[in-house]
Design a protein around this motif. Structure first.
Motif, PDB file in Angstrom:
ATOM      1  N   UNK A  16      30.394  48.458  28.272  1.00 15.34           N
ATOM      2  CA  UNK A  16      31.637  48.030  27.617  1.00 15.34           C
ATOM      3  C   UNK A  16      31.391  46.792  26.764  1.00 15.34           C
ATOM      4  N   UNK A  17      30.555  45.886  27.260  1.00 12.33           N
ATOM      5  CA  UNK A  17      30.252  44.667  26.514  1.00 12.33           C
ATOM      6  C   UNK A  17      29.540  44.986  25.200  1.00 12.33           C
ATOM      7  N   UNK A  18      28.672  46.000  25.212  1.00 17.05           N
ATOM      8  CA  UNK A  18      28.011  46.429  23.964  1.00 17.05           C
ATOM      9  C   UNK A  18      29.049  46.910  22.957  1.00 17.05           C
ATOM     10  N   UNK A  19      30.013  47.684  23.445  1.00 17.91           N
ATOM     11  CA  UNK A  19      31.086  48.163  22.561  1.00 17.91           C
ATOM     12  C   UNK A  19      31.824  46.975  21.950  1.00 17.91           C
TER      13      UNK A  19
ATOM     14  N   UNK B 287      36.633  36.672  33.409  1.00 15.51           N
ATOM     15  CA  UNK B 287      36.483  37.694  32.369  1.00 15.51           C
ATOM     16  C   UNK B 287      37.770  38.488  32.200  1.00 15.51           C
ATOM     17  N   UNK B 288      38.498  38.703  33.295  1.00 19.26           N
ATOM     18  CA  UNK B 288      39.776  39.406  33.216  1.00 19.26           C
ATOM     19  C   UNK B 288      40.770  38.617  32.369  1.00 19.26           C
ATOM     20  N   UNK B 289      40.892  37.331  32.637  1.00 19.15           N
ATOM     21  CA  UNK B 289      41.836  36.493  31.886  1.00 19.15           C
ATOM     22  C   UNK B 289      41.464  36.456  30.402  1.00 19.15           C
ATOM     23  N   UNK B 290      40.184  36.371  30.128  1.00 21.90           N
ATOM     24  CA  UNK B 290      39.724  36.351  28.735  1.00 21.90           C
ATOM     25  C   UNK B 290      40.061  37.675  28.047  1.00 21.90           C
ATOM     26  N   UNK B 291      39.864  38.782  28.753  1.00 20.99           N
ATOM     27  CA  UNK B 291      40.148  40.101  28.179  1.00 20.99           C
ATOM     28  C   UNK B 291      41.645  40.275  27.923  1.00 20.99           C
TER      29      UNK B 291
ATOM     30  N   UNK C 220      40.384  46.378  27.620  1.00 20.29           N
ATOM     31  CA  UNK C 220      41.219  46.622  28.796  1.00 20.29           C
ATOM     32  C   UNK C 220      40.371  46.992  30.008  1.00 20.29           C
ATOM     33  N   UNK C 221      39.512  47.986  29.848  1.00 14.45           N
ATOM     34  CA  UNK C 221      38.717  48.450  30.982  1.00 14.45           C
ATOM     35  C   UNK C 221      37.699  47.399  31.415  1.00 14.45           C
ATOM     36  N   UNK C 222      37.104  46.722  30.451  1.00 16.18           N
ATOM     37  CA  UNK C 222      36.153  45.652  30.791  1.00 16.18           C
ATOM     38  C   UNK C 222      36.872  44.575  31.610  1.00 16.18           C
ATOM     39  N   UNK C 223      38.073  44.193  31.190  1.00 16.72           N
ATOM     40  CA  UNK C 223      38.806  43.153  31.892  1.00 16.72           C
ATOM     41  C   UNK C 223      39.222  43.556  33.292  1.00 16.72           C
ATOM     42  N   UNK C 224      39.819  44.735  33.419  1.00 13.44           N
ATOM     43  CA  UNK C 224      40.331  45.168  34.720  1.00 13.44           C
ATOM     44  C   UNK C 224      39.188  45.432  35.693  1.00 13.44           C
ATOM     45  N   UNK C 225      38.136  46.116  35.242  1.00 15.04           N
ATOM     46  CA  UNK C 225      37.012  46.377  36.142  1.00 15.04           C
ATOM     47  C   UNK C 225      36.298  45.084  36.526  1.00 15.04           C
TER      48      UNK C 225
END
Length: 379
Positions: A128-131, A157-161, A143-148
């Motif tokens: 996800x970070x590559x994307x 990382x969630x708050x940043x996302x 969204x998925x990067x943050x929640x996961x």
């Protein structure tokens, strides 16, 4: 459509016709060694890049559904990589396709989804970070990067996302925050081993969720136990409709067909039963069943499934119901209750929620909300 058929035909031409493959794929019957060989032998380096990418995608989806000859894939396609199961083939097929076209973010998204399925959280987050490195405004990847990340314990990382999501699309971001808040509430709900005593006598349905049939079309123990739990409620509430949901056939029999036959054999009138026999998983159970709830004007639903499955089922049914309300412009105020077949040693253990279960609940919440785990390929 013609281009797609042509590409599929190329992938299958060595040993199997496109028509034969389409039949096997549609019925979800167990694959044979011959059909597995097709996918391994059909990818060659002397074909165009686009054809090779399509064949890797086709291989990924075929193994996702059917599995196949893992050893042959290991020896002939993914040399030097030890494959432990069908999802390893799916993962490596998307890796290979993404290597051929590193610009295609959908391929990377599909790769990350497969890594999530395999509980390879660190690898998925890196994908996800590559994307996001390539497209910082990719809403779904953020969204998925943050929640996961949050589920994995990384709240920063969630708050940043979430902050980024609000910059991209504040309205949509807030909608997802509401979905996540609802899901957190569902996760805390009490699981019932028997029907509540105050269920409505009108506009109420008992929805029994399916479970994969054995290869011979017979029902496995978890499905029979779910049916027993549903039957007890049906006797307690004789005015309630019963919806049986599950569409993957074995020997020409779908889960819904088998469930309906069992209920009828136990004395339930046939006209009480509504069949939803098109779905292939929990997400489709919810979407396709909700369509029937809307059509029949059913406002209250008692879900019946295994305790280990109930929190996910409640989450996706609530999301599907909210979606249909939005689509139809109506407010159904649909209420969901639950009755579980207890597949834990005790109810206390059933109420313990693991991190792995939360990952799966979130994954299926996103899928139900319209984010395909394999873009343009599989919900």
């Amino acid at each position: 459509m013609n281009n797609l058929k042509k590409k599929l035909g190329l992938a299958l031409a060595l040993t199997l016709s496109t028509a034969t493959f389409a039949t096997a794929y549609a019925t979800s019957e167990p694959e044979t060694a011959q059909t597995a060989d097709v996918h391994v032998n059909s990818i060659r380096n002397d074909e165009s890049t686009s054809d090779r990418i399509e064949k890797y995608k086709e291989m990924a989806m075929y193994y996702y559904w059917h599995g196949g000859d893992i050893k042959q894939a290991e020896e002939e396609i993914f040399k030097g990589i030890t494959l432990k199961g069908k999802y390893d083939v799916v993962e490596n097929a998307f890796k290979a396709a993404s290597s051929l076209d590193p610009y295609d973010l959908d391929l990377k998204f599909s790769l990350a989804s497969t890594q999530i399925i395999q509980k390879k959280t660190a690898e998925a987050l890196e994908t996800y970070n590559q994307i996001l490195n390539l497209d910082p405004n990719h809403f779904n990847a953020n969204l998925l990067y943050g929640v996961y990340s949050k589920v994995n314990g990384d709240h920063a990382s969630y708050k940043k996302a979430i902050s980024k999501l609000k910059q991209i699309d504040a309205k949509k971001a807030n909608e997802y925050l509401q979905k996540l808040e609802t899901t957190e509430s569902i996760i805390k709900e009490k699981l019932n081993t028997s029907a509540p005593s105050n269920l409505p006598q009108k506009d109420h349905a008992i929805v029994i969720l399916g479970y994969a049939l054995a290869d011979d079309g017979s029902m496995r123990e978890p499905l029979i136990e779910r049916l027993k739990a549903g039957l007890a409620i049906a006797k307690q509430y004789p005015n309630s409709k019963i919806i049986v949901t599950g569409g993957v056939p074995k020997k020409g029999i779908t889960e819904a067909d088998a469930m309906s036959s069992w209920l009828i054999s136990q004395g339930i009138e046939k006209d009480r039963i509504i069949l939803e026999n098109k779905s292939t998983d929990t997400v489709e159970n919810a979407l396709f069943t909700t369509e029937k709830l809307v059509k029949d004007g059913i406002r209250d639903v008692t879900l019946v499934t295994s305790a280990s499955h109930m929190r996910r089922a409640l989450t996706v049914f609530k999301e599907a119901s909210d979606f249909y309300d939005k689509m139809t412009g109506e407010s159904s105020e649909r209420n969901f209750t639950n009755v579980v077949y207890l597949d834990y040693p005790s109810i206390e253990e059933a109420h313990e929620v693991s991190k792995d279960e939360i990952f799966v609940i979130c994954r299926d919440l996103f899928r139900t909300s319209g984010i395909w785990q394999y873009p343009d390929l599989q919900r």
